[in-house]
Design a protein around this motif. Structure first.
Motif, PDB file in Angstrom:
ATOM      1  N   MET A   1       0.836  -1.180   0.000  1.00 29.74           N
ATOM      2  CA  MET A   1       0.000   0.000   0.000  1.00 29.74           C
ATOM      3  C   MET A   1       0.880   1.242   0.000  1.00 29.74           C
ATOM      4  SD  MET A   1      -3.230  -1.251   1.845  1.00 29.74           S
ATOM      5  CE  MET A   1      -3.862  -0.900   0.280  1.00 29.74           C
ATOM      6  N   ALA A   2       0.295   2.380   0.185  1.00 31.71           N
ATOM      7  CA  ALA A   2       0.995   3.630  -0.062  1.00 31.71           C
ATOM      8  C   ALA A   2       2.142   3.926   0.912  1.00 31.71           C
ATOM      9  CB  ALA A   2       0.001   4.784  -0.034  1.00 31.71           C
ATOM     10  N   THR A   3       2.251   3.138   1.974  1.00 26.06           N
ATOM     11  CA  THR A   3       3.297   3.435   2.961  1.00 26.06           C
ATOM     12  C   THR A   3       4.684   3.057   2.438  1.00 26.06           C
ATOM     13  OG1 THR A   3       2.473   1.410   3.895  1.00 26.06           O
ATOM     14  CG2 THR A   3       2.176   3.394   5.206  1.00 26.06           C
ATOM     15  N   THR A   4       5.650   3.915   2.665  1.00 31.78           N
ATOM     16  CA  THR A   4       7.011   3.605   2.231  1.00 31.78           C
ATOM     17  C   THR A   4       7.803   2.991   3.383  1.00 31.78           C
ATOM     18  OG1 THR A   4       7.343   5.984   2.494  1.00 31.78           O
ATOM     19  CG2 THR A   4       7.319   5.124   0.246  1.00 31.78           C
ATOM     20  N   ALA A   5       7.916   3.728   4.495  1.00 26.47           N
ATOM     21  CA  ALA A   5       8.582   3.150   5.657  1.00 26.47           C
ATOM     22  C   ALA A   5       7.562   2.310   6.417  1.00 26.47           C
ATOM     23  CB  ALA A   5       9.100   4.260   6.562  1.00 26.47           C
ATOM     24  N   PRO A   6       8.004   1.166   6.988  1.00 31.23           N
ATOM     25  CA  PRO A   6       7.050   0.340   7.727  1.00 31.23           C
ATOM     26  C   PRO A   6       6.383   1.139   8.854  1.00 31.23           C
ATOM     27  CG  PRO A   6       9.189  -0.756   7.568  1.00 31.23           C
ATOM     28  CD  PRO A   6       9.358   0.624   7.009  1.00 31.23           C
ATOM     29  N   ASP A   7       5.098   1.054   8.919  1.00 36.05           N
ATOM     30  CA  ASP A   7       4.337   1.759   9.937  1.00 36.05           C
ATOM     31  C   ASP A   7       4.052   0.752  11.049  1.00 36.05           C
ATOM     32  OD1 ASP A   7       2.223   2.780  11.445  1.00 36.05           O
ATOM     33  OD2 ASP A   7       1.427   3.908   9.729  1.00 36.05           O
ATOM     34  N   PRO A   8       4.409   1.087  12.300  1.00 32.23           N
ATOM     35  CA  PRO A   8       4.245   0.103  13.385  1.00 32.23           C
ATOM     36  C   PRO A   8       2.797  -0.321  13.600  1.00 32.23           C
ATOM     37  CG  PRO A   8       4.819   2.278  14.245  1.00 32.23           C
ATOM     38  CD  PRO A   8       4.990   2.343  12.759  1.00 32.23           C
ATOM     39  N   GLU A   9       1.863   0.461  13.052  1.00 35.74           N
ATOM     40  CA  GLU A   9       0.454   0.103  13.212  1.00 35.74           C
ATOM     41  C   GLU A   9       0.082  -1.119  12.365  1.00 35.74           C
ATOM     42  OE1 GLU A   9      -3.806   2.376  12.951  1.00 35.74           O
ATOM     43  OE2 GLU A   9      -2.030   3.509  12.389  1.00 35.74           O
ATOM     44  N   PHE A  10       0.864  -1.368  11.330  1.00 36.05           N
ATOM     45  CA  PHE A  10       0.523  -2.420  10.378  1.00 36.05           C
ATOM     46  C   PHE A  10       1.245  -3.742  10.651  1.00 36.05           C
ATOM     47  CE2 PHE A  10      -0.363   1.403   7.814  1.00 36.05           C
ATOM     48  CZ  PHE A  10      -1.606   1.079   7.282  1.00 36.05           C
ATOM     49  N   TYR A  11       0.627  -4.826  10.256  1.00 38.76           N
ATOM     50  CA  TYR A  11       1.282  -6.136  10.210  1.00 38.76           C
ATOM     51  C   TYR A  11       1.519  -6.449   8.741  1.00 38.76           C
ATOM     52  CZ  TYR A  11       0.208  -7.026  15.120  1.00 38.76           C
ATOM     53  OH  TYR A  11       0.149  -6.979  16.488  1.00 38.76           O
ATOM     54  N   TYR A  12       2.768  -6.561   8.360  1.00 40.59           N
ATOM     55  CA  TYR A  12       3.096  -6.775   6.947  1.00 40.59           C
ATOM     56  C   TYR A  12       3.267  -8.261   6.634  1.00 40.59           C
ATOM     57  CZ  TYR A  12       3.904  -1.764   6.808  1.00 40.59           C
ATOM     58  OH  TYR A  12       3.735  -0.413   6.881  1.00 40.59           O
ATOM     59  N   PRO A  13       2.847  -8.677   5.441  1.00 43.32           N
ATOM     60  CA  PRO A  13       3.059 -10.081   5.057  1.00 43.32           C
ATOM     61  C   PRO A  13       4.532 -10.336   4.748  1.00 43.32           C
ATOM     62  CG  PRO A  13       2.132  -8.838   3.216  1.00 43.32           C
ATOM     63  CD  PRO A  13       2.179  -7.891   4.382  1.00 43.32           C
ATOM     64  N   SER A  14       4.951 -11.591   4.900  1.00 45.05           N
ATOM     65  CA  SER A  14       6.347 -11.930   4.629  1.00 45.05           C
ATOM     66  C   SER A  14       6.618 -11.924   3.124  1.00 45.05           C
ATOM     67  CB  SER A  14       6.647 -13.324   5.190  1.00 45.05           C
ATOM     68  OG  SER A  14       5.914 -14.282   4.436  1.00 45.05           O
ATOM     69  N   GLU A  15       7.894 -11.876   2.781  1.00 44.30           N
ATOM     70  CA  GLU A  15       8.324 -11.958   1.382  1.00 44.30           C
ATOM     71  C   GLU A  15       7.777 -13.222   0.721  1.00 44.30           C
ATOM     72  OE1 GLU A  15       9.148  -9.106  -0.160  1.00 44.30           O
ATOM     73  OE2 GLU A  15       9.647 -10.715  -1.585  1.00 44.30           O
ATOM     74  N   ASP A  16       7.819 -14.285   1.506  1.00 46.14           N
ATOM     75  CA  ASP A  16       7.387 -15.580   0.997  1.00 46.14           C
ATOM     76  C   ASP A  16       5.913 -15.547   0.591  1.00 46.14           C
ATOM     77  OD1 ASP A  16       7.994 -18.345   0.520  1.00 46.14           O
ATOM     78  OD2 ASP A  16       6.646 -18.794   2.211  1.00 46.14           O
ATOM     79  N   ILE A  17       5.087 -14.982   1.454  1.00 46.05           N
ATOM     80  CA  ILE A  17       3.645 -14.876   1.168  1.00 46.05           C
ATOM     81  C   ILE A  17       3.429 -14.022  -0.087  1.00 46.05           C
ATOM     82  CG2 ILE A  17       1.479 -13.832   1.996  1.00 46.05           C
ATOM     83  CD1 ILE A  17       1.851 -16.193   3.691  1.00 46.05           C
ATOM     84  N   VAL A  18       4.096 -12.880  -0.132  1.00 49.93           N
ATOM     85  CA  VAL A  18       3.883 -11.949  -1.246  1.00 49.93           C
ATOM     86  C   VAL A  18       4.362 -12.554  -2.563  1.00 49.93           C
ATOM     87  CG1 VAL A  18       4.461  -9.670  -2.170  1.00 49.93           C
ATOM     88  CG2 VAL A  18       4.021  -9.941   0.281  1.00 49.93           C
TER      89      VAL A  18
END
Ligand code: WT7
Length: 631
Positions: A1-18
């Motif tokens: 999504m539009a965020t560039t730096a990881p936002d601590p509010e979000f849980y990001y999917p792993s490289e493997d998932i993506v």
């Protein structure tokens, strides 16, 4: 999504998932689909087989009676079964099932699923059922419920599945309203080791259902049941007849022909028969299943819902099978005989996608981490949640203890009426615990005030959907006015969901809950009106009001206020008797948490019960504006 730096509010999917996801570019797909929803849906539809093409993807000339893929011919059973027989999926497992007690498992390849469904379809046809006839299905969670649904679809009959946790009044109402000619049931089902006598509930319900000519009974429990000669038939006896075997042609259906009706609770009155179609519902469930659950041939998908609810229709039966997936179905519940039952099954069957409800997670959390930790859950890749808002605490537990911080949680917001997911992430979307993130491709959701104006981000308001979508309900069966009034009249041109929600600064949606008189008890949808009409059939009850109050595990629990008839006195035992009464008539899922007696129900001068006042009173909260109170 539009965020560039990881936002601590979000849980990001792993490289493997993506990197392995079917759909990697969420933003691009969403933007394009929003610009031209019909083009998005047409592309999805073209991945399925049609006997002849449509004239137009979306016909909106008679709003809100939208038509999708009009003029096209297809059959959802053709796409869920027949088309897979032409390739390697013929030998792939379609359905894996385990009994509650773990003594039996049964597996069906697509080839054998076709044989089972054809056999049931031949039998249904031999009972005189033709295209357009209604068939009520009332069974436990056994493979035959799946066969029965698909058999109806195959021959063009309209199935009406009634959840096995409903009882006499609910079943009787649904059979008679739909004017079903055939009921398919079983001798009983098991719930936490106890026998539920489904067949005798059918017998009682059929006392005043003149349209029903035949009852097919599948033997599951082996308990003694009464078989009425001429009307009731054992399924295994029918299977032995020559007529049952042999091929069964899949009926050619119009895209807009009805596939099923499913009764659901509304704010007032009797349950609504939500109608879904062969074409649009097929495209909606196929596409949402594919993108949100990223379903692949190597997956084993488990949705813990019951086929009797929309979740089971769309994501045990149709969505997975349309994708040629392997489905696991379990007869029992989460904690019988021990609270590790589900975790044991994930390990035993190598489940990779596990889709369940917040209420189940909350109840299993209480037993502690030791139970899941006994099991190897490494086969899991994705988790899912549905039915009610998931509180962040339960979300985080699910994420950490079950998903080991590797598995995105797909929180899917939708309804019986929407047929398929409306707000949901896909595995590549960064998550926030408790939010279903953003609308699915082609859909747009708004938060509006009483007048239909959009509110500012962060504010609570009515959740509405602004775009028609293929799997939308077409009408309420034989009650088009109620369809228009219930969904399209408060905010003209927009679909009213009945939920309140807010949208945050990142465009993420947060569902708050129902704004009408629908109660979600453990994710099950019940109407205050149904509970009240069950209460009123008791001789002591003059009037009653049911409300939903917050409950730690169930999400909401049912509380009832009863005004007694003269000559009856409040007592503990009468209160208990009334709780039993509701459970007997409507079903154990509707058993009130508490029944309280009240001298006089608070009403408006026009005679409407003020449930808002009762709710506030019961929770010791301020009662708000009482100016409309009768006295
Ligand atoms: C209502 C629809 C179709 C799913 C099963 C229930 C609530 C459903 C979520 C969710 C928050 C949810 C809404 C909705 N609901 N999913 N992920 N987050 N709330 O279908 O029985 O027709 O009930 O369930 O209140 O309106 P349903």
């Amino acid at each position: 999504m539009a965020t560039t730096a990881p936002d601590p509010e979000f849980y990001y999917p792993s490289e493997d998932i993506v990197s392995k996801a079917i759909l990697k570019d969420w933003d691009g797909t969403a933007a394009a689909a929003l610009k031209d929803p019909a083009a998005f849906w047409e592309k999805e539809a073209l991945e399925l087989e049609w006997f002849s093409p449509w004239n137009k993807v979306l016909d909106d000339s008679n709003k809100p009676f939208y038509r999708w893929f009009d003029g096209a011919k297809t059959n959802i059973a053709h796409n869920a079964i027949d088309r897979h027989l032409k390739n390697f999926r013929k030998n792939k497992l379609a359905l894996i099932w385990e009994s509650e007690d773990g003594r039996y498992d049964r597996t069906f390849s697509y080839y054998s699923l076709n044989r089972e469904v054809s056999r049931m379809a031949n039998i249904i046809k031999a009972m005189g059922i033709v295209k357009g006839d209604r068939v009520t299905i009332y069974m436990g969670r056994i493979p035959e419920i799946v066969f029965a649904m698909l058999a109806c679809a195959k021959i063009g009959a309209i199935h009406s599945v009634v959840f096995g946790g409903f009882s006499v009044d609910a079943l009787h109402g649904r059979i008679s309203d739909s004017e079903s000619k055939l009921v398919i049931t079983c001798d009983g089902s098991f719930q936490n080791g106890k026998l539920v006598e489904l067949k005798s509930i059918v017998d009682e319900s059929l006392k005043h259902c003149p349209t029903v000519e035949n009852v097919i009974v599948v033997k599951r429990t082996g308990n003694e049941v009464i078989m009425e000669a001429g009307r009731d038939h054992w399924y295994h006896d029918l299977c032995a007849l020559p007529i049952a075997n042999g091929k069964c042609a899949t009926e050619v259906m119009d895209a807009e022909d009805p596939l099923f009706i499913l009764y659901t609770s509304g704010s007032t009155g009797k349950p609504k028969a939500i109608l879904h179609t062969h074409g649009g519902y097929m495209v909606g469930t196929y596409s949402t299943m594919k993108y949100a659950f990223d379903i692949k041939d190597e997956d084993r998908f488990w949705c813990t819902a019951d086929p009797g609810w929309i979740t089971g229709h769309s994501y045990i039966v149709y969505g997975p099978l349309l994708n040629g997936a392997t489905v696991f179905m379990f007869e029992g519940g989460p904690a019988f005989p021990y609270p590790n039952r589900w975790w044991q099954l994930i390990e035993r069957y190598g489940v990779s996608i596990f889709y369940t409800a917040p209420t189940a997670i909350r109840s299993l959390m209480r037993f502690g981490e030791a139970w899941p930790n006994k099991h190897d859950l490494s086969s899991l890749r994705l988790l899912g949640s549905v039915g009610e808002p998931i509180n962040p605490e339960a979300w985080k537990w699910f994420y950490r203890v079950i998903g080991k911080e590797r598995c995105p949680i797909i929180d899917t917001w939708w309804q019986t009426e929407t047929g398929a997911f409306m707000i949901t992430p896909t595995p590549v979307v960064p998550l926030k615990p408790g939010s279903g993130t953003r609308p699915f491709f082609g859909q747009n959701a708004e938060i509006v005030d009483e007048e239909g104006n959009q509110v500012e981000d962060g504010q609570e308001g009515y959740l509405v959907l602004t775009n028609p979508w293929p799997s939308m309900l077409r009408t309420i069966y034989r009650d088009p006015d109620r369809y228009v009034n219930s969904y399209w009249s408060k905010f003209p041109g927009k679909y009213m969901t009945g939920d309140s929600a807010r949208r945050d600064k990142d465009g993420y949606y947060w569902i708050i809950g129902r704004v009408d008189d629908v109660i979600k008890v453990s994710g099950h949808r019940l109407g205050t009106a149904e509970i009240e009409s069950a209460l009123i059939t008791h001789t002591a009850v003059a009037e009653s009001a049911a409300i939903g109050l917050p409950h730690e595990v169930k999400g909401q629990a049912i509380f009832c206020f009863v005004q007694l008839k003269p000559g009856f006195a409040p007592s503990e035992s009468l209160s208990e008797e009334l709780r039993q009464h509701v459970a007997h008539h409507l079903g154990p899922i509707a058993r009130p948490e508490e029944v309280k007696f009240i001298d006089k129900l608070p009403k408006t001068r026009s005679g409407k019960i003020m449930r808002r006042v009762l709710k506030a009173r019961a929770q010791g909260l301020p009662e708000g504006d009482l100016s409309t109170l009768e006295d």
